[in-house]
Design a protein around this motif. Sequence first.
Motif, PDB file in Angstrom:
ATOM      1  N   PRO A   1       0.805  -1.229   0.000  1.00 17.79           N
ATOM      2  CA  PRO A   1       0.000   0.000   0.000  1.00 17.79           C
ATOM      3  C   PRO A   1       0.836   1.277   0.000  1.00 17.79           C
ATOM      4  N   GLU A   2       2.003   1.243   0.647  1.00 18.95           N
ATOM      5  CA  GLU A   2       2.842   2.447   0.678  1.00 18.95           C
ATOM      6  C   GLU A   2       3.723   2.540  -0.569  1.00 18.95           C
ATOM      7  N   GLY A   3       4.200   1.377  -1.023  1.00 20.77           N
ATOM      8  CA  GLY A   3       5.039   1.359  -2.233  1.00 20.77           C
ATOM      9  C   GLY A   3       4.303   2.017  -3.394  1.00 20.77           C
ATOM     10  N   ASN A   4       2.999   1.864  -3.380  1.00 19.94           N
ATOM     11  CA  ASN A   4       2.111   2.441  -4.372  1.00 19.94           C
ATOM     12  C   ASN A   4       2.237   3.971  -4.482  1.00 19.94           C
ATOM     13  N   TRP A   5       2.762   4.634  -3.418  1.00 16.56           N
ATOM     14  CA  TRP A   5       2.850   6.090  -3.408  1.00 16.56           C
ATOM     15  C   TRP A   5       4.266   6.619  -3.595  1.00 16.56           C
ATOM     16  N   ILE A   6       5.261   5.731  -3.754  1.00 12.15           N
ATOM     17  CA  ILE A   6       6.648   6.237  -3.842  1.00 12.15           C
ATOM     18  C   ILE A   6       6.808   7.183  -5.042  1.00 12.15           C
ATOM     19  N   THR A   7       6.247   6.811  -6.166  1.00 10.38           N
ATOM     20  CA  THR A   7       6.423   7.666  -7.352  1.00 10.38           C
ATOM     21  C   THR A   7       5.559   8.928  -7.286  1.00 10.38           C
ATOM     22  N   ARG A   8       4.595   8.942  -6.351  1.00 10.62           N
ATOM     23  CA  ARG A   8       3.687  10.096  -6.298  1.00 10.62           C
ATOM     24  C   ARG A   8       3.893  10.958  -5.056  1.00 10.62           C
ATOM     25  N   ALA A   9       4.949  10.672  -4.283  1.00 12.94           N
ATOM     26  CA  ALA A   9       5.204  11.479  -3.085  1.00 12.94           C
ATOM     27  C   ALA A   9       5.382  12.935  -3.510  1.00 12.94           C
ATOM     28  N   PRO A  10       4.876  13.898  -2.703  1.00 12.72           N
ATOM     29  CA  PRO A  10       4.826  15.284  -3.183  1.00 12.72           C
ATOM     30  C   PRO A  10       6.154  16.032  -3.254  1.00 12.72           C
ATOM     31  N   SER A  11       7.238  15.494  -2.685  1.00 12.61           N
ATOM     32  CA  SER A  11       8.530  16.197  -2.803  1.00 12.61           C
ATOM     33  C   SER A  11       9.644  15.163  -2.723  1.00 12.61           C
ATOM     34  N   LEU A  12      10.860  15.613  -3.058  1.00 12.54           N
ATOM     35  CA  LEU A  12      12.006  14.687  -3.028  1.00 12.54           C
ATOM     36  C   LEU A  12      12.239  14.182  -1.600  1.00 12.54           C
ATOM     37  N   ARG A  13      12.087  15.098  -0.623  1.00 16.85           N
ATOM     38  CA  ARG A  13      12.292  14.721   0.777  1.00 16.85           C
ATOM     39  C   ARG A  13      11.283  13.647   1.205  1.00 16.85           C
ATOM     40  N   ARG A  14      10.023  13.838   0.835  1.00 17.19           N
ATOM     41  CA  ARG A  14       8.986  12.853   1.179  1.00 17.19           C
ATOM     42  C   ARG A  14       9.260  11.525   0.483  1.00 17.19           C
ATOM     43  N   LYS A  15       9.734  11.620  -0.748  1.00 16.46           N
ATOM     44  CA  LYS A  15      10.003  10.390  -1.516  1.00 16.46           C
ATOM     45  C   LYS A  15      11.130   9.596  -0.839  1.00 16.46           C
ATOM     46  N   ALA A  16      12.191  10.307  -0.432  1.00 15.84           N
ATOM     47  CA  ALA A  16      13.335   9.629   0.191  1.00 15.84           C
ATOM     48  C   ALA A  16      12.906   8.967   1.503  1.00 15.84           C
ATOM     49  N   ALA A  17      12.097   9.682   2.292  1.00 22.71           N
ATOM     50  CA  ALA A  17      11.666   9.112   3.586  1.00 22.71           C
ATOM     51  C   ALA A  17      10.771   7.895   3.368  1.00 22.71           C
ATOM     52  N   LEU A  18       9.866   7.991   2.391  1.00 20.72           N
ATOM     53  CA  LEU A  18       8.942   6.872   2.155  1.00 20.72           C
ATOM     54  C   LEU A  18       9.697   5.649   1.621  1.00 20.72           C
ATOM     55  N   LEU A  19      10.646   5.925   0.728  1.00 17.70           N
ATOM     56  CA  LEU A  19      11.447   4.835   0.157  1.00 17.70           C
ATOM     57  C   LEU A  19      12.204   4.113   1.278  1.00 17.70           C
ATOM     58  N   ALA A  20      12.797   4.906   2.193  1.00 18.02           N
ATOM     59  CA  ALA A  20      13.549   4.300   3.307  1.00 18.02           C
ATOM     60  C   ALA A  20      12.610   3.497   4.196  1.00 18.02           C
ATOM     61  N   LYS A  21      11.414   4.014   4.409  1.00 21.61           N
ATOM     62  CA  LYS A  21      10.460   3.303   5.278  1.00 21.61           C
ATOM     63  C   LYS A  21      10.076   1.960   4.662  1.00 21.61           C
ATOM     64  N   VAL A  22       9.758   1.985   3.361  1.00 23.24           N
ATOM     65  CA  VAL A  22       9.328   0.745   2.709  1.00 23.24           C
ATOM     66  C   VAL A  22      10.478  -0.273   2.713  1.00 23.24           C
ATOM     67  N   GLN A  23      11.706   0.207   2.546  1.00 25.13           N
ATOM     68  CA  GLN A  23      12.862  -0.703   2.605  1.00 25.13           C
ATOM     69  C   GLN A  23      13.013  -1.281   4.016  1.00 25.13           C
ATOM     70  N   ASP A  24      12.755  -0.429   5.030  1.00 21.80           N
ATOM     71  CA  ASP A  24      12.816  -0.929   6.419  1.00 21.80           C
ATOM     72  C   ASP A  24      11.836  -2.081   6.607  1.00 21.80           C
ATOM     73  N   GLU A  25      10.627  -1.931   6.061  1.00 20.44           N
ATOM     74  CA  GLU A  25       9.602  -2.980   6.243  1.00 20.44           C
ATOM     75  C   GLU A  25      10.098  -4.290   5.642  1.00 20.44           C
ATOM     76  N   CYS A  26      10.767  -4.187   4.505  1.00 22.84           N
ATOM     77  CA  CYS A  26      11.319  -5.376   3.866  1.00 22.84           C
ATOM     78  C   CYS A  26      12.349  -6.024   4.801  1.00 22.84           C
ATOM     79  N   GLY A  27      13.212  -5.189   5.386  1.00 17.86           N
ATOM     80  CA  GLY A  27      14.216  -5.701   6.332  1.00 17.86           C
ATOM     81  C   GLY A  27      13.542  -6.395   7.514  1.00 17.86           C
ATOM     82  N   HIS A  28      12.453  -5.807   8.015  1.00 16.70           N
ATOM     83  CA  HIS A  28      11.752  -6.432   9.151  1.00 16.70           C
ATOM     84  C   HIS A  28      11.257  -7.817   8.756  1.00 16.70           C
TER      85      HIS A  28
END
Length: 330
Positions: free
Chosen positions: A66-93
Motif C-alpha cells: 500500500p505504501e510502495g504504491n505512493w513512492i512515485t507520487r510522493a509530493p517532494s524529493l524529501r517525502r520520496k526519500a523518507a517513504l522509500l527508506a520506510k518501505v525498505q525498512d519494512e522489507c528488512g523487518h
Amino acid sequence: MYTQALNTPDREDRCVEDAARAAQFQARIDAEERIEPNDWMPSAYRKTLTRQISQHAHSEIVGMLPEGNWITRAPSLRRKAALLAKVQDECGHGLYLYAAAETLGASREELVDLMLAGKAKYSSIFNYPTLSWADIGTIGWLVDGAAIMNQIPLCRCSYGPYARAMIRVCKEESFHQRQGFEIMLTLCRGTEAQKAMAQDALDRWWWPVLMMFGPPDKLSQHSDASTRWKIKRFSNDELRQKFVDATVPQAQFLGLTIPDPGMKQNEAGNWVYSAIDWEEFNQVIAGNGPCNRDRLAARRKAHDEGAWVREAAQAYAEKRRQRTALQAAE
Ligand code: BYC
C-alpha cells in the motif's frame, strides 16, 4: 541469520514431550529466562511461535504494497526519500522475522509458499487501499503507531530470536510513526482541502486500525496459551485501549475528529470507544477485504519475477560449496 545455531541431531529427542520437561520449561518461562533455538520446547509453543512470527513476517512484506504504491507520487524529493527508506525498512523487518521463524525449524520457502497460496494470514490492515497522500501519513501515524504498541512488549517475549529482532524493528517503527505524524501535521496546518484530505484518511483508517490488535479477548483463541508462555504480555483489548488512549490527544493536537461520536473518557481517564464491526474483520481475514486479491496477486507476480534471482543465488551457493569441498580435499 540464526539458523547456524540450530543443532539438528537431537531434533527427534526434542520432540519427546514429557510432563517433567514441560514443567521445567514453564518454570524457566516463569523465571523470565529466554528460550533459545536449541532448547527443548513443547511442540505447541513451537507451533504458535512459527504461526505468529511468520504471519508477522508476511505482514511486513505485504505491508510494503500500500505504501510502495505512493513512492512515485510522493509530493517532494524529501517525502520520496523518507517513504522509500520506510518501505525498505519494512522489507528488512520481514527478513529478520523469516530468519527468526527459521530457527524454529520451518523453512522460509515453505512459509512464503503458504502465504502465496492464501493459506497463511497477514495483518488485516494491509487489505485496505491507499487512496490519497494523507493515507501515507495515516499509515505511519496510526498503523505504525499500533504496531509499536503491539511490538514493544514483544521485545520481552520469551523466545530469544523473536524478542531480539523486535528491538531493532521497534526503533525503526518509531521513525516511521514520526514521519507519518509529521505528514499529518503538515496537511492539518495546510489548506482547507489538505486538512479535509487528512480527516478523510482518518475516517477510513480508524476502525481497521483498531482491528489490527486482533479479536476481543473473549474470542481470542491463542491468548491464554501465549500469555502463559509470555509470548504475549498484554491482551488484545489491553493493547487496543492503550493505543486509543495514546492516540486521542494526538488527534486533538492535529485538530482532527476521531470518527466515533459516542467516544467518552471514563473516570479512570480511558477513552471508551464504540462497538467494533467484527463482521468486517472476519470478512477481511477470510480473504474478502477490499484489496485481498490484489495484494496476493502482486506478491505472486513479484515472487515469479524474482525466480531468476533465487536460482542465481542458489547456483552461486552451490559453486562456493563445491569450491570449499575441493579446497578441503587438497
Ligand atoms: N489480521 O487468537 P488471536 C506492521 C488472527 S506489520 C489478521 O487473538 P494471536 C507494518 C490470528 O492470527 C504488523 N489476522 O491470535 C508493516 C488468529 O488466526 P490463526 C503485524 C489476525 O496470535 C508494514 C485469529 O485471528 N504485527 O506493523 O494470539 C508497514 C485469532 O486471533 C489479526 C504482528 O503480526 C489481524 N489483525 O493475537 C507498516 C504482531 N488479529 O492464526 C506497518 C505479532 C488476529 O489461528 N502478532 N488475527 O489462523 C501478534 O501480536 C498477534 O499474533 C496478534 C493476534 C495480536 C496479531
